[in-house]
Design a protein around this motif. Structure first.
Motif, PDB file in Angstrom:
ATOM      1  N   THR A  61      -2.331  -1.674   1.994  1.00  0.00           N
ATOM      2  CA  THR A  61      -1.728  -0.958   3.105  1.00  0.00           C
ATOM      3  C   THR A  61      -1.205   0.376   2.590  1.00  0.00           C
ATOM      4  OG1 THR A  61       0.450  -1.982   2.794  1.00  0.00           O
ATOM      5  CG2 THR A  61      -1.079  -3.083   4.289  1.00  0.00           C
ATOM      6  N   LEU A  62      -1.355   1.406   3.413  1.00  0.00           N
ATOM      7  CA  LEU A  62      -0.971   2.765   3.037  1.00  0.00           C
ATOM      8  C   LEU A  62       0.187   3.212   3.924  1.00  0.00           C
ATOM      9  CD1 LEU A  62      -4.601   4.198   3.029  1.00  0.00           C
ATOM     10  CD2 LEU A  62      -3.334   3.335   1.059  1.00  0.00           C
ATOM     11  N   SER A  63       1.243   3.713   3.303  1.00  0.00           N
ATOM     12  CA  SER A  63       2.380   4.196   4.082  1.00  0.00           C
ATOM     13  C   SER A  63       2.684   5.640   3.699  1.00  0.00           C
ATOM     14  CB  SER A  63       3.595   3.289   3.876  1.00  0.00           C
ATOM     15  OG  SER A  63       3.962   3.244   2.520  1.00  0.00           O
ATOM     16  N   TRP A  64       3.911   6.077   3.913  1.00  0.00           N
ATOM     17  CA  TRP A  64       4.263   7.486   3.690  1.00  0.00           C
ATOM     18  C   TRP A  64       3.864   7.938   2.291  1.00  0.00           C
ATOM     19  CZ3 TRP A  64       4.947  11.404   6.671  1.00  0.00           C
ATOM     20  CH2 TRP A  64       5.596  12.549   6.232  1.00  0.00           C
ATOM     21  N   THR A  65       4.342   7.259   1.254  1.00  0.00           N
ATOM     22  CA  THR A  65       3.917   7.573  -0.115  1.00  0.00           C
ATOM     23  C   THR A  65       3.550   6.323  -0.897  1.00  0.00           C
ATOM     24  OG1 THR A  65       6.206   7.525  -0.901  1.00  0.00           O
ATOM     25  CG2 THR A  65       5.296   9.684  -0.312  1.00  0.00           C
ATOM     26  N   ASP A  66       3.847   5.153  -0.370  1.00  0.00           N
ATOM     27  CA  ASP A  66       3.631   3.907  -1.101  1.00  0.00           C
ATOM     28  C   ASP A  66       2.322   3.221  -0.697  1.00  0.00           C
ATOM     29  OD1 ASP A  66       6.149   4.452  -2.065  1.00  0.00           O
ATOM     30  OD2 ASP A  66       7.153   2.915  -0.879  1.00  0.00           O
ATOM     31  N   ARG A  67       1.893   2.322  -1.572  1.00  0.00           N
ATOM     32  CA  ARG A  67       0.746   1.460  -1.309  1.00  0.00           C
ATOM     33  C   ARG A  67       1.150   0.031  -1.652  1.00  0.00           C
ATOM     34  NH1 ARG A  67      -1.108   5.939  -3.684  1.00  0.00           N
ATOM     35  NH2 ARG A  67      -1.285   5.091  -5.787  1.00  0.00           N
ATOM     36  N   HIS A  68       0.724  -0.932  -0.844  1.00  0.00           N
ATOM     37  CA  HIS A  68       1.091  -2.325  -1.054  1.00  0.00           C
ATOM     38  C   HIS A  68      -0.143  -3.218  -0.992  1.00  0.00           C
ATOM     39  CE1 HIS A  68       5.351  -1.341  -0.780  1.00  0.00           C
ATOM     40  NE2 HIS A  68       5.032  -0.578   0.248  1.00  0.00           N
ATOM     41  N   ALA A  69      -0.257  -4.104  -1.969  1.00  0.00           N
ATOM     42  CA  ALA A  69      -1.356  -5.064  -2.001  1.00  0.00           C
ATOM     43  C   ALA A  69      -1.201  -6.053  -0.859  1.00  0.00           C
ATOM     44  CB  ALA A  69      -1.353  -5.806  -3.332  1.00  0.00           C
ATOM     45  N   ALA A  70      -2.321  -6.458  -0.280  1.00  0.00           N
ATOM     46  CA  ALA A  70      -2.289  -7.357   0.875  1.00  0.00           C
ATOM     47  C   ALA A  70      -3.552  -8.203   0.930  1.00  0.00           C
ATOM     48  CB  ALA A  70      -2.141  -6.536   2.159  1.00  0.00           C
ATOM     49  N   ASP A 114      -3.953  -2.580  -4.405  1.00  0.00           N
ATOM     50  CA  ASP A 114      -3.276  -1.557  -5.203  1.00  0.00           C
ATOM     51  C   ASP A 114      -1.799  -1.603  -4.848  1.00  0.00           C
ATOM     52  OD1 ASP A 114      -2.821   0.573  -6.906  1.00  0.00           O
ATOM     53  OD2 ASP A 114      -3.489   2.081  -5.480  1.00  0.00           O
ATOM     54  N   HIS A 115      -0.964  -1.319  -5.827  1.00  0.00           N
ATOM     55  CA  HIS A 115       0.476  -1.307  -5.589  1.00  0.00           C
ATOM     56  C   HIS A 115       1.070  -0.062  -6.226  1.00  0.00           C
ATOM     57  CE1 HIS A 115       4.469  -2.906  -4.838  1.00  0.00           C
ATOM     58  NE2 HIS A 115       4.804  -2.539  -6.071  1.00  0.00           N
ATOM     59  N   TYR A 116       1.796   0.699  -5.422  1.00  0.00           N
ATOM     60  CA  TYR A 116       2.492   1.883  -5.934  1.00  0.00           C
ATOM     61  C   TYR A 116       3.723   2.123  -5.072  1.00  0.00           C
ATOM     62  CZ  TYR A 116       3.716   6.667  -7.069  1.00  0.00           C
ATOM     63  OH  TYR A 116       4.400   7.793  -7.440  1.00  0.00           O
ATOM     64  N   VAL A 117       4.870   2.215  -5.717  1.00  0.00           N
ATOM     65  CA  VAL A 117       6.111   2.535  -5.029  1.00  0.00           C
ATOM     66  C   VAL A 117       6.597   3.844  -5.609  1.00  0.00           C
ATOM     67  CG1 VAL A 117       8.487   1.831  -4.567  1.00  0.00           C
ATOM     68  CG2 VAL A 117       6.678   0.121  -4.634  1.00  0.00           C
ATOM     69  N   ASP A 118       6.726   4.850  -4.764  1.00  0.00           N
ATOM     70  CA  ASP A 118       7.143   6.183  -5.197  1.00  0.00           C
ATOM     71  C   ASP A 118       8.564   6.123  -5.763  1.00  0.00           C
ATOM     72  OD1 ASP A 118       7.820   8.851  -5.513  1.00  0.00           O
ATOM     73  OD2 ASP A 118       6.922   9.468  -3.614  1.00  0.00           O
ATOM     74  N   PRO A 119       8.750   6.411  -7.049  1.00  0.00           N
ATOM     75  CA  PRO A 119      10.072   6.305  -7.659  1.00  0.00           C
ATOM     76  C   PRO A 119      11.045   7.392  -7.228  1.00  0.00           C
ATOM     77  CG  PRO A 119       8.518   7.154  -9.252  1.00  0.00           C
ATOM     78  CD  PRO A 119       7.728   6.810  -8.022  1.00  0.00           C
ATOM     79  N   SER A 120      10.575   8.416  -6.526  1.00  0.00           N
ATOM     80  CA  SER A 120      11.465   9.511  -6.140  1.00  0.00           C
ATOM     81  C   SER A 120      12.286   9.193  -4.887  1.00  0.00           C
ATOM     82  CB  SER A 120      10.668  10.801  -5.935  1.00  0.00           C
ATOM     83  OG  SER A 120       9.804  10.669  -4.840  1.00  0.00           O
ATOM     84  N   PHE A 121      12.032   8.050  -4.255  1.00  0.00           N
ATOM     85  CA  PHE A 121      12.809   7.700  -3.065  1.00  0.00           C
ATOM     86  C   PHE A 121      13.858   6.657  -3.409  1.00  0.00           C
ATOM     87  CE2 PHE A 121       9.112   9.460  -0.929  1.00  0.00           C
ATOM     88  CZ  PHE A 121       9.722  10.215   0.044  1.00  0.00           C
TER      89      PHE A 121
END
Length: 134
Positions: free
Chosen positions: A33-42, A127-134
């Motif tokens: 899933t794609l959001s503002w800056t993050d991606r989450h495995a699903a 894919d999993h990515y959490v933007d560390p700047s938030f």
């Protein structure tokens, strides 16, 4: 997904456009899933082929539980393991028949019609990515 209004990530914008040659959805398929800056495995949990001029498929997707096996999520060195999580809320996505893009949304309880939301989806990979700047 339109950059600047639906996402602030160039990578997520490009991922949301990668639909040419994408596989048809099946239950159990990997997704991101794609959001503002993050991606989450699903994981895809339900697939319905639609008879519509606008939509080709409706799927329900549940975010996976993400386990960090090694490394750090803040410097990009993390290695992840993904575990299906059937008890989470299932998000609804529909595939636009014209563009092939997946559109996040919900079913309006009063009208029974699909309403577009924010976010996008790619199938066939986790894919999993959490933007560390938030």
């Amino acid at each position: 997904m339109n950059i600047g209004t639906q996402t602030n990530s160039l990578v997520n914008h490009l991922y949301s456009r990668m639909t040419v040659g994408a596989p048809a959805p099946v239950v159990g398929m990997a997704a991101t899933t794609l959001s503002w800056t993050d991606r989450h495995a699903a994981t895809v949990t339900e697939v319905t082929e639609l008879v519509s001029k606008v939509w080709a498929y409706e799927i329900r997707v549940v975010e996976d539980k993400v386990l960090v096996i090694s490394g750090s999520t803040y410097d990009g060195s993390a290695t992840f393991a993904f575990v299906p999580n059937p008890h989470r809320y299932a998000d609804i996505y529909r595939m636009d028949r014209k563009t092939g893009a997946w559109v996040h949304g919900y079913i309006n309880q009063d009208t029974g019609k699909f309403k577009r939301g924010q976010g996008g989806l790619i199938l066939g990979t986790r894919d999993h990515y959490v933007d560390p700047s938030f």
